[in-house]
Design an enzyme around this catalytic site. Structure first.
Site, PDB file in Angstrom:
ATOM      1  N   ASN A 118      35.224  35.261  48.033  1.00 12.55           N
ATOM      2  CA  ASN A 118      35.791  35.128  49.378  1.00 12.55           C
ATOM      3  C   ASN A 118      36.129  36.495  49.945  1.00 12.55           C
ATOM      4  O   ASN A 118      36.518  37.412  49.219  1.00 12.55           O
ATOM      5  CB  ASN A 118      37.029  34.224  49.353  1.00 12.55           C
ATOM      6  CG  ASN A 118      38.317  34.998  49.184  1.00 12.55           C
ATOM      7  OD1 ASN A 118      38.863  35.530  50.147  1.00 12.55           O
ATOM      8  ND2 ASN A 118      38.812  35.067  47.944  1.00 12.55           N
ATOM      9  N   PHE A 122      43.031  37.395  54.901  1.00 13.29           N
ATOM     10  CA  PHE A 122      44.366  36.943  55.321  1.00 13.29           C
ATOM     11  C   PHE A 122      44.326  36.217  56.668  1.00 13.29           C
ATOM     12  O   PHE A 122      45.159  36.478  57.557  1.00 13.29           O
ATOM     13  CB  PHE A 122      45.347  38.123  55.414  1.00 13.29           C
ATOM     14  CG  PHE A 122      45.765  38.718  54.095  1.00 13.29           C
ATOM     15  CD1 PHE A 122      45.389  38.159  52.885  1.00 13.29           C
ATOM     16  CD2 PHE A 122      46.547  39.871  54.064  1.00 13.29           C
ATOM     17  CE1 PHE A 122      45.788  38.718  51.667  1.00 13.29           C
ATOM     18  CE2 PHE A 122      46.959  40.434  52.853  1.00 13.29           C
ATOM     19  CZ  PHE A 122      46.576  39.859  51.655  1.00 13.29           C
ATOM     20  N   SER A 183      44.869  41.939  47.186  1.00 13.83           N
ATOM     21  CA  SER A 183      43.654  41.351  47.741  1.00 13.83           C
ATOM     22  C   SER A 183      42.657  42.456  48.058  1.00 13.83           C
ATOM     23  O   SER A 183      43.026  43.485  48.634  1.00 13.83           O
ATOM     24  CB  SER A 183      43.970  40.569  49.016  1.00 13.83           C
ATOM     25  OG  SER A 183      42.767  40.207  49.675  1.00 13.83           O
ATOM     26  N   ASN A 185      40.355  42.208  50.260  1.00 14.71           N
ATOM     27  CA  ASN A 185      39.747  41.902  51.550  1.00 14.71           C
ATOM     28  C   ASN A 185      40.490  42.444  52.763  1.00 14.71           C
ATOM     29  O   ASN A 185      40.086  42.219  53.903  1.00 14.71           O
ATOM     30  CB  ASN A 185      39.596  40.377  51.684  1.00 14.71           C
ATOM     31  CG  ASN A 185      38.736  39.806  50.579  1.00 14.71           C
ATOM     32  OD1 ASN A 185      37.712  40.382  50.227  1.00 14.71           O
ATOM     33  ND2 ASN A 185      39.172  38.689  50.004  1.00 14.71           N
ATOM     34  N   THR A 186      41.590  43.155  52.542  1.00 15.09           N
ATOM     35  CA  THR A 186      42.288  43.869  53.609  1.00 15.09           C
ATOM     36  C   THR A 186      42.146  45.356  53.317  1.00 15.09           C
ATOM     37  O   THR A 186      42.555  45.812  52.247  1.00 15.09           O
ATOM     38  CB  THR A 186      43.773  43.473  53.663  1.00 15.09           C
ATOM     39  OG1 THR A 186      43.878  42.083  54.021  1.00 15.09           O
ATOM     40  CG2 THR A 186      44.520  44.303  54.693  1.00 15.09           C
ATOM     41  N   LYS A 225      51.975  40.357  42.829  1.00 16.45           N
ATOM     42  CA  LYS A 225      50.648  39.966  42.364  1.00 16.45           C
ATOM     43  C   LYS A 225      49.761  41.196  42.259  1.00 16.45           C
ATOM     44  O   LYS A 225      49.605  41.944  43.224  1.00 16.45           O
ATOM     45  CB  LYS A 225      50.019  38.948  43.315  1.00 16.45           C
ATOM     46  CG  LYS A 225      48.745  38.314  42.767  1.00 16.45           C
ATOM     47  CD  LYS A 225      48.341  37.118  43.603  1.00 16.45           C
ATOM     48  CE  LYS A 225      47.204  36.351  42.946  1.00 16.45           C
ATOM     49  NZ  LYS A 225      46.872  35.109  43.696  1.00 16.45           N
ATOM     50  N   ASN A 254      44.951  38.792  40.687  1.00 12.77           N
ATOM     51  CA  ASN A 254      44.230  38.415  41.895  1.00 12.77           C
ATOM     52  C   ASN A 254      42.730  38.392  41.588  1.00 12.77           C
ATOM     53  O   ASN A 254      42.318  38.507  40.439  1.00 12.77           O
ATOM     54  CB  ASN A 254      44.539  39.423  43.017  1.00 12.77           C
ATOM     55  CG  ASN A 254      44.512  38.795  44.407  1.00 12.77           C
ATOM     56  OD1 ASN A 254      43.644  37.974  44.705  1.00 12.77           O
ATOM     57  ND2 ASN A 254      45.451  39.163  45.242  1.00 12.77           N
TER      58      ASN A 254
END
Length: 364
Positions: A118, A122, A183, A185-186, A225, A254
């Site tokens: 993915n 967010f 994460s 993805n940021t 996390k 994560n």
């Protein structure tokens, strides 16, 4: 069998993100219609047992198996998820302001690898919207943690303010908080795991938690996390900094940016990988964290749990609780019953009367 024979073929025939929204929408409706929650409980409920029920962080967890963040990003399906056998759950990741996330498509299945990739970014409706949703939930049978992050447009030097805002806006609605700095993805988010940025961020988080606890008279736990994609030196620094900050625990781990050993064509997609390929690495990280902290900082294990043995391996490595996500997509809600019964059997086989006796057993 119901999910495997009917649910999974139906959902896997459609786009992954559309299926995701359909599940959340269906659970949301089930939580609002008369008899919906009762029906879910009659089908998927996991009865609390004395050997697996856990008290940690000042909270009671009827089962050690929880739902990881990412599925219910806006807290819309808490009653539904609370009725299918989980002992706790996370909602989010939520940011102070709403944001659409990354461009679609951004969620990909890797069936041969039993994994997901993915790059959602967010996507959520913001902290104010989540507060409204959670305030409307009358019954909360399991602890609900709120996973918080920064908005994409927020520079890293201003990130502490975003985390402060989330805590301030959502403090009364969370049983615990999870600081998401891992994460992939940021942009630049994972940089917050290192150097002075980590200590500065956690100092701000703990200061805000203290302010809110003084205002409300209720002290709540906060966990951090962490990512699996770190060197041994980086992990040692992170854990040392986290331990000194005064937070209540660590969630490991994560998603990963590694693609080692994958066979499906969607492995080429950028984003965070979850599922079976992450299993061993997340367990290794748990073990290292447990060793470094001498078992004094509680760990929630997450990553690649599909079987009771997977969960038990993480517990013996040092996790007090565990979370699933991808396995729910591939195995359906029946997985909670299988994990619960399987864990009980493994405890009995090793002569343990309670799950807490197995935590960190690999280190003894």
């Amino acid at each position: 069998m119901l999910y495997r024979n009917f649910g999974k073929p139906f959902f896997f025939a459609m786009d992954a993100e559309k299926a995701h929204h359909l599940v959340i929408g269906s659970l949301n409706k089930a939580g609002r219609i008369p008899g919906g929650v009762s029906l879910l409980r009659s089908m998927y409920r996991v009865r609390e047992t004395a050997d697996l029920a856990t008290d940690l962080f000042g909270l009671h967890f009827p089962s050690p198996i929880g739902l990881a963040a990412g599925l219910d990003k806006n807290g819309e399906a808490v009653p539904g998820f609370s009725s299918i056998g989980f002992g706790f759950m996370e909602v989010g990741t939520v940011t102070p302001e709403p944001q659409p996330g990354n461009e679609q498509p951004r969620l990909f299945r890797l069936p041969q690898d039993e994994a997901l990739v993915n790059r959602m970014g967010f996507n959520n409706q913001g902290a104010a919207a989540m507060a409204t949703v959670l305030s409307g939930i009358k019954e909360r049978p399991i602890p609900v943690g709120i996973n918080i992050g920064k908005n994409k447009i927020t520079a890293n030097e201003d990130a502490p303010l975003d985390y402060r805002k989330c805590i301030e806006m959502l403090y009364s609605h969370a049983d615990f908080f999870v600081v998401n700095i891992s994460s992939p993805n940021t942009p630049d988010l994972r940089s917050l795991q290192h150097g002075s940025e980590l200590s500065d961020l956690l100092a701000a988080v703990m200061d805000q938690m203290k302010k809110e606890s003084q205002k409300s008279g209720v002290k709540k736990p906060v966990l951090v996390k962490i990512a699996p994609d770190v060197t041994e030196v980086e992990l040692k620094y992170m854990v040392d900094t986290i331990s000194k900050s005064g937070v209540s625990g660590i969630i490991a781990t994560n998603t990963t940016i590694s693609r080692e050993g994958l066979t499906h064509e969607n492995a080429k997609e950028t984003g965070g990988l979850s599922g079976k390929p992450l299993r061993d690495r997340s367990t290794e990280i748990i073990s290292q964290v447990y060793r470094q902290t001498n078992g004094k900082l509680p760990i929630i294990g997450s990553g690649g749990i599909f079987t009771a043995k997977d969960a038990y391996d993480k517990i013996k490595a040092g996790a007090s609780l565990v979370e699933i996500y991808t396995a729910l997509i591939y195995e359906g809600p029946e997985i909670n019953q299988r994990l619960h019964e399987g864990l009980r059997e493994l405890l009995r086989k090793d002569g343990y009367r309670h799950i807490s006796e197995a935590v960190g057993a690999d280190h003894r």
